[in-house]
Design a protein around this motif. Structure first.
Motif, PDB file in Angstrom:
ATOM      1  N   ARG A  66       0.709  -1.162   0.431  1.00 17.92           N
ATOM      2  CA  ARG A  66      -0.025   0.140   0.008  1.00 17.92           C
ATOM      3  C   ARG A  66       1.102   1.022   0.042  1.00 17.92           C
ATOM      4  NH1 ARG A  66      -5.204  -1.004   0.775  1.00 17.92           N
ATOM      5  NH2 ARG A  66      -6.185  -3.068   0.736  1.00 17.92           N
ATOM      6  N   LYS A  67       2.052   1.331   0.490  1.00 21.13           N
ATOM      7  CA  LYS A  67       2.939   2.592   0.178  1.00 21.13           C
ATOM      8  C   LYS A  67       3.391   2.468  -1.052  1.00 21.13           C
ATOM      9  CE  LYS A  67       4.587   0.990   5.289  1.00 21.13           C
ATOM     10  NZ  LYS A  67       6.301   0.830   6.618  1.00 21.13           N
ATOM     11  N   ILE A  68       3.092   1.607  -1.325  1.00 20.42           N
ATOM     12  CA  ILE A  68       3.935   1.919  -3.268  1.00 20.42           C
ATOM     13  C   ILE A  68       2.821   1.515  -4.451  1.00 20.42           C
ATOM     14  CG2 ILE A  68       5.810   1.156  -2.412  1.00 20.42           C
ATOM     15  CD1 ILE A  68       5.526  -2.143  -3.993  1.00 20.42           C
ATOM     16  N   GLY A  69       1.332   2.296  -3.741  1.00 21.20           N
ATOM     17  CA  GLY A  69      -0.004   1.959  -4.661  1.00 21.20           C
ATOM     18  C   GLY A  69      -0.273   0.773  -5.096  1.00 21.20           C
ATOM     19  N   SER A  70      -0.433   0.028  -4.124  1.00 21.95           N
ATOM     20  CA  SER A  70      -0.592  -1.380  -4.839  1.00 21.95           C
ATOM     21  C   SER A  70      -2.004  -2.159  -3.609  1.00 21.95           C
ATOM     22  CB  SER A  70       0.527  -2.411  -5.370  1.00 21.95           C
ATOM     23  OG  SER A  70      -0.435  -3.052  -5.652  1.00 21.95           O
ATOM     24  N   ARG A  71      -1.756  -2.954  -3.655  1.00 19.84           N
ATOM     25  CA  ARG A  71      -2.107  -4.294  -2.467  1.00 19.84           C
ATOM     26  C   ARG A  71      -2.273  -5.391  -2.471  1.00 19.84           C
ATOM     27  NH1 ARG A  71      -8.566  -2.081  -3.263  1.00 19.84           N
ATOM     28  NH2 ARG A  71      -7.637  -0.316  -3.604  1.00 19.84           N
ATOM     29  N   LEU A  72      -2.898  -6.429  -1.502  1.00 21.13           N
ATOM     30  CA  LEU A  72      -2.461  -7.612  -1.585  1.00 21.13           C
ATOM     31  C   LEU A  72      -3.856  -8.148  -1.974  1.00 21.13           C
ATOM     32  CD1 LEU A  72      -0.947 -10.284  -1.493  1.00 21.13           C
ATOM     33  CD2 LEU A  72      -0.808 -10.530   0.859  1.00 21.13           C
ATOM     34  N   VAL A  73      -3.960  -8.817  -3.050  1.00 27.82           N
ATOM     35  CA  VAL A  73      -5.361  -9.771  -2.988  1.00 27.82           C
ATOM     36  C   VAL A  73      -5.985 -11.268  -2.776  1.00 27.82           C
ATOM     37  CG1 VAL A  73      -7.432 -10.311  -4.604  1.00 27.82           C
ATOM     38  CG2 VAL A  73      -6.078  -8.344  -4.961  1.00 27.82           C
ATOM     39  N   LEU A  74      -6.519 -11.318  -0.991  1.00 29.64           N
ATOM     40  CA  LEU A  74      -6.240 -12.673  -0.888  1.00 29.64           C
ATOM     41  C   LEU A  74      -7.609 -13.323  -1.431  1.00 29.64           C
ATOM     42  CD1 LEU A  74      -5.664 -11.277   3.022  1.00 29.64           C
ATOM     43  CD2 LEU A  74      -3.881 -11.864   1.100  1.00 29.64           C
ATOM     44  N   ARG A  75      -6.997 -14.460  -1.795  1.00 29.58           N
ATOM     45  CA  ARG A  75      -8.717 -15.210  -2.356  1.00 29.58           C
ATOM     46  C   ARG A  75      -7.876 -16.461  -1.534  1.00 29.58           C
ATOM     47  NH1 ARG A  75     -11.314 -14.510  -6.957  1.00 29.58           N
ATOM     48  NH2 ARG A  75     -11.385 -11.883  -6.588  1.00 29.58           N
ATOM     49  N   ARG A  76      -9.132 -17.365  -1.465  1.00 29.41           N
ATOM     50  CA  ARG A  76      -9.082 -18.589  -0.598  1.00 29.41           C
ATOM     51  C   ARG A  76      -9.633 -20.072  -1.526  1.00 29.41           C
ATOM     52  NH1 ARG A  76     -10.382 -19.940   5.983  1.00 29.41           N
ATOM     53  NH2 ARG A  76      -8.728 -21.521   5.832  1.00 29.41           N
ATOM     54  N   GLY A  77      -8.864 -21.429  -1.540  1.00 28.55           N
ATOM     55  CA  GLY A  77      -9.437 -22.564  -2.611  1.00 28.55           C
ATOM     56  C   GLY A  77      -8.393 -23.662  -2.716  1.00 28.55           C
ATOM     57  N   VAL A  78      -8.686 -23.686  -3.983  1.00 30.79           N
ATOM     58  CA  VAL A  78      -7.853 -24.808  -4.729  1.00 30.79           C
ATOM     59  C   VAL A  78      -7.296 -24.106  -5.726  1.00 30.79           C
ATOM     60  CG1 VAL A  78      -7.475 -26.471  -6.824  1.00 30.79           C
ATOM     61  CG2 VAL A  78      -8.857 -26.777  -4.731  1.00 30.79           C
ATOM     62  N   ALA A  79      -5.575 -22.963  -4.978  1.00 26.08           N
ATOM     63  CA  ALA A  79      -5.234 -22.393  -5.555  1.00 26.08           C
ATOM     64  C   ALA A  79      -5.111 -22.681  -7.679  1.00 26.08           C
ATOM     65  CB  ALA A  79      -3.471 -22.910  -5.010  1.00 26.08           C
ATOM     66  N   ALA A  80      -5.266 -23.021  -8.541  1.00 30.57           N
ATOM     67  CA  ALA A  80      -4.846 -23.603  -9.722  1.00 30.57           C
ATOM     68  C   ALA A  80      -6.454 -23.561 -10.626  1.00 30.57           C
ATOM     69  CB  ALA A  80      -4.967 -24.990 -10.459  1.00 30.57           C
ATOM     70  N   GLU A  81      -7.433 -23.405  -9.370  1.00 30.26           N
ATOM     71  CA  GLU A  81      -9.059 -22.902  -9.832  1.00 30.26           C
ATOM     72  C   GLU A  81      -8.867 -21.869  -9.482  1.00 30.26           C
ATOM     73  OE1 GLU A  81     -12.024 -25.388  -8.061  1.00 30.26           O
ATOM     74  OE2 GLU A  81     -11.003 -27.017  -8.716  1.00 30.26           O
ATOM     75  N   VAL A  82      -8.834 -20.845  -8.361  1.00 31.81           N
ATOM     76  CA  VAL A  82      -8.575 -19.597  -7.951  1.00 31.81           C
ATOM     77  C   VAL A  82      -7.561 -18.609  -9.045  1.00 31.81           C
ATOM     78  CG1 VAL A  82      -8.660 -18.394  -5.620  1.00 31.81           C
ATOM     79  CG2 VAL A  82      -8.745 -19.926  -5.482  1.00 31.81           C
ATOM     80  N   LEU A  83      -6.840 -18.789  -9.059  1.00 33.23           N
ATOM     81  CA  LEU A  83      -6.181 -18.379  -9.976  1.00 33.23           C
ATOM     82  C   LEU A  83      -6.532 -18.056 -11.810  1.00 33.23           C
ATOM     83  CD1 LEU A  83      -2.634 -19.264  -8.315  1.00 33.23           C
ATOM     84  CD2 LEU A  83      -2.719 -16.905  -8.648  1.00 33.23           C
ATOM     85  N   ALA A  84      -6.818 -19.179 -11.686  1.00 32.99           N
ATOM     86  CA  ALA A  84      -7.932 -19.580 -13.337  1.00 32.99           C
ATOM     87  C   ALA A  84      -8.435 -18.630 -13.623  1.00 32.99           C
ATOM     88  CB  ALA A  84      -7.965 -20.557 -13.798  1.00 32.99           C
ATOM     89  N   ASP A  85      -9.484 -18.145 -12.199  1.00 35.36           N
ATOM     90  CA  ASP A  85     -10.678 -18.095 -12.807  1.00 35.36           C
ATOM     91  C   ASP A  85     -10.015 -16.156 -12.055  1.00 35.36           C
ATOM     92  OD1 ASP A  85     -12.260 -20.053 -12.681  1.00 35.36           O
ATOM     93  OD2 ASP A  85     -12.827 -20.179 -10.614  1.00 35.36           O
ATOM     94  N   LEU A  86      -9.365 -15.932 -11.613  1.00 35.99           N
ATOM     95  CA  LEU A  86      -9.163 -14.267 -11.393  1.00 35.99           C
ATOM     96  C   LEU A  86      -8.192 -13.860 -12.619  1.00 35.99           C
ATOM     97  CD1 LEU A  86      -8.834 -12.688  -8.750  1.00 35.99           C
ATOM     98  CD2 LEU A  86      -6.676 -13.229  -8.819  1.00 35.99           C
ATOM     99  N   ALA A  87      -8.075 -15.066 -13.113  1.00 35.00           N
ATOM    100  CA  ALA A  87      -6.786 -14.347 -14.405  1.00 35.00           C
ATOM    101  C   ALA A  87      -7.922 -13.689 -15.570  1.00 35.00           C
ATOM    102  CB  ALA A  87      -6.173 -15.532 -15.490  1.00 35.00           C
ATOM    103  N   ARG A  88      -9.248 -15.512 -15.626  1.00 31.37           N
ATOM    104  CA  ARG A  88     -10.773 -14.713 -16.429  1.00 31.37           C
ATOM    105  C   ARG A  88     -10.841 -13.121 -15.918  1.00 31.37           C
ATOM    106  NH1 ARG A  88     -11.095 -20.101 -15.702  1.00 31.37           N
ATOM    107  NH2 ARG A  88     -10.514 -20.686 -17.091  1.00 31.37           N
ATOM    108  N   GLU A  89     -11.510 -13.285 -14.700  1.00 28.04           N
ATOM    109  CA  GLU A  89     -11.655 -11.571 -13.977  1.00 28.04           C
ATOM    110  C   GLU A  89     -11.029 -10.793 -14.217  1.00 28.04           C
ATOM    111  OE1 GLU A  89     -12.629 -10.528  -9.861  1.00 28.04           O
ATOM    112  OE2 GLU A  89     -12.609 -12.377  -9.790  1.00 28.04           O
ATOM    113  N   THR A  90      -9.907 -10.482 -14.698  1.00 22.11           N
ATOM    114  CA  THR A  90      -8.855  -9.289 -14.349  1.00 22.11           C
ATOM    115  C   THR A  90      -8.225  -9.307 -15.831  1.00 22.11           C
ATOM    116  OG1 THR A  90      -7.244 -10.744 -13.437  1.00 22.11           O
ATOM    117  CG2 THR A  90      -8.794  -9.390 -12.663  1.00 22.11           C
ATOM    118  N   ASP A  91      -8.963 -10.172 -17.085  1.00 28.20           N
ATOM    119  CA  ASP A  91      -8.716 -10.173 -18.462  1.00 28.20           C
ATOM    120  C   ASP A  91      -6.949 -10.267 -18.080  1.00 28.20           C
ATOM    121  OD1 ASP A  91      -8.534  -9.978 -21.015  1.00 28.20           O
ATOM    122  OD2 ASP A  91      -8.303  -8.214 -21.618  1.00 28.20           O
TER     123      ASP A  91
END
Length: 464
Positions: A66-91
């Protein structure tokens, strides 16, 4: 707007010398992501002490971001599925991460690669170790199994590259995806809160790691002389910071290499961490399977037997009647950490004095250590038991009473076994032998000679 990139964080919770952040930042907006994965089949869930550390490390990293203009997104679940879904969600155009070598993370990386949407790539970088596991090989091109030649070969490639600086800013995406609330993950113990002593011992996060390095620099040249003395703070206590990737091993190497004295001994311990990963890269099941087949038939005592179960609990709680062992196990429970020499003594006691399978101890350490590293933990336990690819011989049985006196552990025992604090330096290592039966402190659960003879007899029935 340029498509964003995800940075998938696991045990690499830092900004400095973090190649995934550096590469992602050079391409455009960055979305840092941590996925708490307790669901993937065969995934080894973090132990309780590690989860305490993780909570505070994630909070620290989010504050730094946050000090450098960003933040950490936290998600829970099966890592491969969560990340693939997030990649679609954010393009997302790519997912950047550091290589991890635990078998479950290697499986997750493979699964993610096939699950990603079209147009999104998985970009893996090095940086968690001095050199990538498997990259240091013998003359025939095979990975090393024995530590000493591994150290000699790796040392030829040192020093590592100069550490990368932390980014001064990270471009934010057009819109931030939703994030879990860290508190909702309930990583901290509450009923009961057994981690009350942790906060006074540790400051998780990148700044805490840097402070720990600074504190060690004045002592690094004396490492050989002091590292085995539990009553003196001669070790670096960097292991949990390194495990969670709050500081890179390259940064530690460059910070300490000029300390002089016996700092090379410390650097060898840093390389032992690489060695552990080199082993699990070859033997993914090293945390649960003997490397030497002969130990598969070893006559371990049955941990479900009432007597054996009671003795294991006495070991866990620091009530064995062996002061050095008890001091170490109590330090572990109170702080999530144990002095390295004492770890060896405590592990040897469980395996050879109590004749309990090393895997019982490995899982206890996995749950109670803040630095519970799969490669290092398994390698250390298999070394002690004699079942590892590079290990101590089973018949070399540590004498905890002798070890206590040899390494001047009186002050350490007084700190962690306060009921013995009034005993003299001569008496405190073995109160029974000195005729001192202190109220509230147990008698030895087994004599050293008896335990040694039983262990040797058990070993004689095997072909190990």
């Amino acid at each position: 707007m340029t498509r964003p990139a995800l940075v998938w964080l696991r045990r690499d919770l830092r900004l400095a010398d973090q190649a995934a952040f550096a590469e992602a930042a050079s391409a455009g907006p960055v979305i840092p992501v941590f996925v708490l994965d307790d669901e993937t089949p065969k995934h080894r869930k973090m132990g309780g002490a590690s989860r305490w550390w993780l909570h505070h490390s994630l909070a620290s990293l989010d504050a730094d971001l946050r000090k450098i203009g960003s933040r950490l997104v936290l998600r829970r679940g099966v890592a491969a599925e969560v990340l693939a879904d997030l990649a679609r969600e954010t393009d997302a155009a790519a997912i950047h991460c550091l290589h991890h070598y635990e078998p479950w993370w290697r499986n997750a990386e493979k699964a993610l690669k096939t699950a990603l949407p079209e147009g999104c790539s998985l970009e893996k970088h090095h940086g968690n170790y001095l050199m990538p596991p498997g990259s240091v090989t013998t003359g025939s091109g095979q990975p090393y199994k024995i530590y000493t030649p591994f150290w000699r070969a790796l040392a030829q490639h040192m020093p590592p590259a100069k550490p990368l600086p932390a980014p001064k800013a990270l471009d934010a995406p057009k819109a931030w995806p939703d994030s879990d609330d860290l508190a909702d993950w309930k990583l901290l113990p509450t009923k009961p809160d057994w981690a009350t002593g942790f906060a006074s011992e540790w400051t998780p996060g990148e700044a805490g790691a840097a402070d720990r390095v600074d504190a060690f620099l004045a002592k690094a040249k004396h490492y050989e002389d002091r590292r085995n003395l539990p009553s003196i703070e001669g070790t670096s206590r960097l292991s949990p910071h390194l495990h969670f990737g709050e500081i890179s091993p390259a940064t530690v190497w460059h910070a300490t290499i000029e300390a002089g004295g016996s700092v090379e001994t410390f650097l060898k311990e840093l390389v032992w961490r690489d060695y552990g990963q080199n082993v699990i890269a070859q033997y993914p099941d090293y945390g649960k399977a003997n490397a030497r087949d002969a130990f598969d038939d070893f006559p371990w005592r049955d941990p479900s037997d009432a007597q054996v179960k009671a003795e294991i609990e006495a070991w866990e709680q620091g009530r064995t009647g062996y002061p050095l062992v008890d001091a170490g196990m109590r330090q572990l429970w109170a702080t999530g950490w144990m002095h390295n020499r004492v770890r060896m003594v405590a592990a040897s006691f469980l395996i050879k004095h109590l004749l309990v399978d090393w895997r019982v101890g490995e899982r206890w350490f996995w749950d109670t250590l803040v630095d519970a590293d799969y490669g290092s933990n398994a390698t250390n336990w298999q070394w002690t038991s004699g079942s590892g690819v590079d290990s101590n011989m089973f018949v070399r049985i540590m004498a905890p009473l002798t070890q206590s006196e040899k390494f001047d552990a009186a002050g350490y025992i007084r700190e962690w076994v306060p009921e013995l604090a009034s005993l003299s330096d001569k008496e405190i290592h073995d109160p029974e032998a000195a005729g001192k039966f202190v109220k509230g402190y147990p008698k030895k659960i087994i004599g050293h000679k008896q335990a040694r003879e039983r262990a040797l007899a058990a070993h004689a029935t095997t072909k190990s």
